[in-house]
Design an enzyme around this catalytic site. Structure first.
Site, PDB file in Angstrom:
ATOM      1  N   GLY A  28      40.749  48.343  38.308  1.00 26.13           N
ATOM      2  CA  GLY A  28      40.751  49.536  37.470  1.00 26.13           C
ATOM      3  C   GLY A  28      40.688  49.088  36.022  1.00 26.13           C
ATOM      4  O   GLY A  28      39.999  48.124  35.700  1.00 26.13           O
ATOM      5  N   GLU A  29      41.433  49.723  35.171  1.00 30.58           N
ATOM      6  CA  GLU A  29      41.538  49.330  33.768  1.00 30.58           C
ATOM      7  C   GLU A  29      42.932  48.758  33.543  1.00 30.58           C
ATOM      8  O   GLU A  29      43.928  49.482  33.592  1.00 30.58           O
ATOM      9  CB  GLU A  29      41.290  50.537  32.858  1.00 30.58           C
ATOM     10  CG  GLU A  29      41.545  50.273  31.388  1.00 30.58           C
ATOM     11  CD  GLU A  29      40.900  49.006  30.886  1.00 30.58           C
ATOM     12  OE1 GLU A  29      41.641  48.147  30.361  1.00 30.58           O
ATOM     13  OE2 GLU A  29      39.663  48.864  31.017  1.00 30.58           O
ATOM     14  N   CYS A  34      40.771  42.005  40.495  1.00 30.37           N
ATOM     15  CA  CYS A  34      40.194  42.356  39.196  1.00 30.37           C
ATOM     16  C   CYS A  34      41.295  42.706  38.193  1.00 30.37           C
ATOM     17  O   CYS A  34      41.998  41.817  37.717  1.00 30.37           O
ATOM     18  CB  CYS A  34      39.160  43.457  39.364  1.00 30.37           C
ATOM     19  SG  CYS A  34      37.988  43.569  37.987  1.00 30.37           S
ATOM     20  N   ILE A  68      32.778  43.392  39.169  1.00 33.17           N
ATOM     21  CA  ILE A  68      32.589  44.528  38.267  1.00 33.17           C
ATOM     22  C   ILE A  68      33.442  44.289  37.025  1.00 33.17           C
ATOM     23  O   ILE A  68      34.669  44.339  37.097  1.00 33.17           O
ATOM     24  CB  ILE A  68      33.001  45.859  38.925  1.00 33.17           C
ATOM     25  CG1 ILE A  68      32.223  46.105  40.213  1.00 33.17           C
ATOM     26  CG2 ILE A  68      32.797  47.020  37.957  1.00 33.17           C
ATOM     27  CD1 ILE A  68      32.669  47.332  40.981  1.00 33.17           C
ATOM     28  N   HIS A  91      36.120  42.036  44.003  1.00 33.56           N
ATOM     29  CA  HIS A  91      36.522  43.151  44.859  1.00 33.56           C
ATOM     30  C   HIS A  91      36.069  42.908  46.296  1.00 33.56           C
ATOM     31  O   HIS A  91      34.925  43.230  46.642  1.00 33.56           O
ATOM     32  CB  HIS A  91      35.897  44.454  44.364  1.00 33.56           C
ATOM     33  CG  HIS A  91      36.345  44.879  43.006  1.00 33.56           C
ATOM     34  ND1 HIS A  91      37.431  45.708  42.799  1.00 33.56           N
ATOM     35  CD2 HIS A  91      35.855  44.596  41.779  1.00 33.56           C
ATOM     36  CE1 HIS A  91      37.585  45.914  41.510  1.00 33.56           C
ATOM     37  NE2 HIS A  91      36.642  45.253  40.863  1.00 33.56           N
ATOM     38  N   GLU A 126      37.369  44.623  48.741  1.00 32.91           N
ATOM     39  CA  GLU A 126      37.514  45.930  49.392  1.00 32.91           C
ATOM     40  C   GLU A 126      36.250  46.764  49.296  1.00 32.91           C
ATOM     41  O   GLU A 126      35.997  47.625  50.154  1.00 32.91           O
ATOM     42  CB  GLU A 126      38.706  46.695  48.786  1.00 32.91           C
ATOM     43  CG  GLU A 126      38.492  47.322  47.424  1.00 32.91           C
ATOM     44  CD  GLU A 126      38.522  46.355  46.257  1.00 32.91           C
ATOM     45  OE1 GLU A 126      38.367  46.819  45.108  1.00 32.91           O
ATOM     46  OE2 GLU A 126      38.715  45.139  46.475  1.00 32.91           O
TER      47      GLU A 126
END
Length: 208
Positions: free
Chosen positions: A53-54, A85, A140, A176, A178
């Site tokens: 996420g962030e 991440c 990402i 990632h 997942e």
């Protein structure tokens, strides 16, 4: 009962982790408050996932919901944990380019650089060689590990950079698994609980 894996549910890729863990036979609970993590009788989860996420937003939410210190104590106390991440950034002892006021849990002795593998338009899937075998994963806006502390092992590299690290029961990944339905790291997390999982469903897969 199958093992209970907590997924930090404040922001980011929560659903994909949940579906993959449930496919592997784990019981999943979303951790959004201290009471979801622990109660008077101790921990309520057998393992933990910190999703992507962030990272700076998740850090702010952890403190807003009084989860920062309970998470840090639980992980430092030996709770098997997987961070992907932004989760890697949250686990790291040091972040070289934090957002203003950003903190990390400092439970994995690595230094990380956020967004080091390019902007979101450079997102890509690739196959990595890891101690768990070849895995298909997605990058990402991924961070990289720039320093490894004593006792920290590399679990993945990409283009000559460290993108996965582990110390004890704590694993941090730049990528990632997942999103591609890659089960290796989540299976390892479940195995670390010592509780056999039960049940199987189709592996989810999200194309980027």
């Amino acid at each position: 009962m199958p093992p209970t894996v907590g997924v930090l549910g404040l922001q980011g890729g929560v659903r994909e982790h949940r579906e993959l863990l449930e496919h592997l036979g784990a019981r999943v609970t979303l951790v959004r408050a201290p009471s979801d993590l622990a109660g008077p009788d101790g921990l309520r989860v057998d393992a933990l996932v910190l999703p992507g996420g962030e990272s700076s937003t998740i850090d702010k939410l952890l403190r807003l919901f009084d989860l920062f210190e309970p998470l840090r104590v639980a992980i430092a106390g030996g709770l098997p944990t997987l961070g992907t991440c932004a989760g890697l950034v949250l686990l790291a002892r040091e972040v070289v380019d934090p957002a203003p006021g950003q903190r990390s849990l400092q439970v994995l002795d690595v230094t990380v650089q956020r967004n080091a593998l390019g902007p979101q338009v450079d997102s890509a899937e690739t196959t990595l060689a890891t101690p768990l075998g070849a895995v298909r994963v997605a990058f990402i806006r991924a961070p990289i590990v720039t320093r490894l502390g004593p006792g920290v092992d590399v679990v993945g590299t990409h283009a000559g950079r460290v993108v996965g690290a582990r110390a004890g029961g704590v694993t941090g990944l730049s990528f990632h698994p997942e999103l591609t339905g890659e089960p290796a790291f989540h299976s390892e997390l479940i195995s670390a609980t010592g509780i056999p999982p039960r049940g199987r469903r189709l592996v989810p897969q999200v194309r980027i």
